[in-house]
Write an enzyme that holds these catalytic residues in place. Structure first.
Site, short mmCIF file in Angstrom:
data_model
loop_
_atom_site.label_atom_id
_atom_site.label_comp_id
_atom_site.label_asym_id
_atom_site.label_seq_id
_atom_site.Cartn_x
_atom_site.Cartn_y
_atom_site.Cartn_z
N HIS A 153 -5.84 -5.87 -2.82
CA HIS A 153 -6.92 -5.99 -1.83
C HIS A 153 -7.16 -7.48 -1.39
CE1 HIS A 153 -8.35 -1.56 -2.11
NE2 HIS A 153 -7.01 -1.70 -1.71
N ARG A 178 0.79 -1.24 -0.08
CA ARG A 178 -0.04 0.10 0.00
C ARG A 178 0.96 1.28 -0.03
NH1 ARG A 178 -3.61 3.05 4.07
NH2 ARG A 178 -5.27 3.90 2.70
C1 HEM Z 1 -9.16 1.51 -6.62
C2 HEM Z 1 -9.02 2.33 -5.68
C3 HEM Z 1 -8.58 2.18 -4.17
C4 HEM Z 1 -9.02 2.50 -2.99
C5 HEM Z 1 -10.30 3.46 -3.04
C6 HEM Z 1 -8.48 1.82 -1.96
C7 HEM Z 1 -8.75 2.33 -0.55
C8 HEM Z 1 -8.20 1.39 0.48
C9 HEM Z 1 -8.54 1.63 1.91
C10 HEM Z 1 -9.51 2.62 2.41
C11 HEM Z 1 -7.69 0.77 2.51
C12 HEM Z 1 -7.89 0.69 4.08
C13 HEM Z 1 -6.91 1.59 4.80
C14 HEM Z 1 -6.78 1.31 6.23
O1 HEM Z 1 -8.11 1.12 6.79
O2 HEM Z 1 -5.81 1.21 7.00
C15 HEM Z 1 -6.94 -0.06 1.52
C16 HEM Z 1 -6.06 -0.90 2.02
C17 HEM Z 1 -5.07 -1.37 1.21
N1 HEM Z 1 -5.00 -1.11 -0.13
FE1 HEM Z 1 -6.22 0.05 -1.26
N2 HEM Z 1 -7.24 0.97 -2.48
C18 HEM Z 1 -7.31 1.28 -3.64
C19 HEM Z 1 -6.47 0.64 -4.54
C20 HEM Z 1 -5.20 0.08 -4.04
C21 HEM Z 1 -4.18 -0.46 -5.09
C22 HEM Z 1 -4.00 -0.12 -6.45
C23 HEM Z 1 -3.13 -1.05 -4.26
C24 HEM Z 1 -2.06 -1.56 -4.61
C25 HEM Z 1 -1.46 -1.80 -5.81
C26 HEM Z 1 -3.75 -1.18 -2.87
C27 HEM Z 1 -3.31 -1.79 -1.66
C28 HEM Z 1 -3.93 -2.05 -0.60
C29 HEM Z 1 -3.59 -2.66 0.49
C30 HEM Z 1 -2.32 -3.68 0.29
C31 HEM Z 1 -4.01 -2.52 1.80
C32 HEM Z 1 -3.90 -3.27 3.17
C33 HEM Z 1 -2.97 -2.48 3.80
C34 HEM Z 1 -2.71 -2.98 5.35
O3 HEM Z 1 -3.13 -4.04 5.33
O4 HEM Z 1 -1.96 -2.37 5.98
N3 HEM Z 1 -4.89 -0.49 -2.88
N4 HEM Z 1 -6.88 0.68 0.43
#
Ligand code: HEM
Ligand SMILES: *[C@@H]1O[C@H](CO)[C@@H](O)[C@H](O)[C@H]1NC(C)=O
Ligand SMILES: *[C@@H]1O[C@H](CO)[C@@H](O)[C@H](O)[C@H]1NC(C)=O
Ligand SMILES: CC(=O)N[C@H]1CO[C@H](CO)[C@@H](O)[C@@H]1O
Length: 333
Positions: A198, A66
């Site tokens: 995700h 992320r």
């Molecule tokens: C399409 C639009 C996207 C939205 C709206 C979005 C939104 C989010 C949100 C709200 C979270 C939770 C954050 C939290 O509560 O701490 C999250 C987690 C995460 N996102 Fe996205 N995201 C998007 C695309 C992506 C992309 C393109 C990647 C990587 C290539 C990504 C990788 C991650 C990862 C790995 C997590 C988990 C993080 C953790 O466990 O620490 N996301 N995302």
């Protein structure tokens, strides 16, 4: 004479084709063997640190992934997201959107950088460390392995406002999200593949709480009612304890696979934007494609990650190799 003309023609074609392939000039300066002479063990050193860290703290992989996405989308893959704020500047990582970025992602980069500074001081940039660490972690948790070009320089700036304008949030419409990606020349298909990230990690309750309760006596139609009940239970105390978080992929939370897409088709997508990928006709066919064929997902994800890793990269004098990843070398900037 004829052969000279021929040479010129070939040259023109070469230049034209290099201009058409994106992003041409930066790609030419980066290479997979960039540190072959200056720090030949660089990739091995990063890989060793990453392996140890992921085993000790299994949330590291998702955290780094992320972080990498946020770094690249807010002004390019230049380690700007790693800079700490000071009295004069609110840095990217302290934008509200970054408050939830987990410490393990930062920590693994700091550890790898420290090991590299012992072996070859001042040589390997923090942006290359984050790129390599992310690549290694993705494959370590079950995802595809892909080669990455190296030679990125670290940024001279880091601004919170850049993150706010460039990153998607869970309360955006699918059109807004598509705009963010296409304005950076990522296709809808690439957006759907990248969001397959995700398949690992967590989200905090406040990111999805608004959609897990009944409205007009029924649940959001895109949400499986049993799943909604389970989320209500998990998030019962989230206002008092904002650190409560749930798995993004309830079926195989720690494994990088295509269950994220399979879940979406069954109404067990966590964020409203995840579920919108199925509801929207512009994205639904890609969700179905990846849900039915993990190899196709891995191929597209790997290619899109390589493209992401080149986004807005700085080379030459446009950046520096930071000594510490959380501070610029010239502390007065
Ligand atoms: C399409 C639009 C996207 C939205 C709206 C979005 C939104 C989010 C949100 C709200 C979270 C939770 C954050 C939290 O509560 O701490 C999250 C987690 C995460 N996102 Fe996205 N995201 C998007 C695309 C992506 C992309 C393109 C990647 C990587 C290539 C990504 C990788 C991650 C990862 C790995 C997590 C988990 C993080 C953790 O466990 O620490 N996301 N995302
Ligand atoms: C959308 O979400 C972001 C980040 O989670 C938050 O800062 C913002 O206030 C939200 N916007 C609306 C209109 O709810
Ligand atoms: C799955 O996708 C891969 C890669 O695109 C392709 O080679 C393979 O034939 C597909 N498998 C099926 C069963 O469609
Ligand atoms: C992980 C991280 O760096 N979080 C920071 C986000 O911003 C807050 C407040 O500005 C800091 O206290 C956190 O350390």
């Amino acid at each position: 004479m004829e052969s000279l003309l021929h040479c010129i023609l070939v040259l023109v074609l070469l230049i034209a084709s290099s201009l058409l392939s994106s992003p041409p000039l930066v790609a030419a300066k980066l290479s997979t063997s960039y540190y072959a002479r200056s720090c030949p063990r660089a990739e091995q050193i990063v890989s060793d640190v990453v392996t140890t860290k992921q085993i000790a703290s299994p949330t590291t992989g998702a955290g780094a992934l992320r972080l990498f996405f946020h770094d690249c989308f807010s002004g390019g893959c230049d380690a700007s997201v790693l800079i700490s704020s000071n009295h004069f500047n609110r840095a990217e990582r302290d934008a509200d959107i970054n408050l939830s970025l987990p410490g393990d992602g930062f920590d693994v980069v700091v550890r790898a950088k420290s090991a590299l500074e012992l072996a070859c001081p001042g040589v390997v940039s923090c942006s290359d460390v984050l790129t390599l660490a992310t690549r290694d972690l993705v494959s370590m948790v079950g995802g595809p392995f892909y080669p990455v070009r190296l030679g990125r320089k670290d940024s001279f700036t880091s601004r919170a406002s850049s993150a706010l304008h460039n990153l998607p949030t869970a309360n955006m419409s699918m059109s807004q999200i598509i705009n963010i990606f296409t304005s950076k020349r990522f296709s809808i298909r690439e957006m759907v593949a990248l969001t397959g990230a995700h398949t690992v990690g967590f989200s905090h309750c406040k990111e999805f709480a608004s959609s897990i309760y009944k409205r007009h006596n029924r649940f959001d139609r895109s949400l499986n009612p049993q799943y909604a009940h389970a989320l209500q239970k998990a998030c019962k105390n989230y206002l008092r304890d904002p650190t409560i978080a749930t798995f993004n992929d309830v079926m195989t939370p720690g494994k990088f696979d295509n269950f994220y897409y399979k879940n979406l088709l069954r109404g067990i997508g966590l964020l409203a934007t995840d579920r919108a990928l199925v509801a929207d006709p512009r994205t639904r066919r890609f969700v179905k494609h990846y849900a039915s064929n993990q190899t196709a997902f891995f191929e597209d994800f790997a290619r899109a990650m390589q493209k992401l890793s080149m986004y807005g990269v700085k080379t030459g004098r446009k950046g520096e190799v930071r000594r510490r990843c959380d501070a610029f070398n010239n502390l007065s900037t």
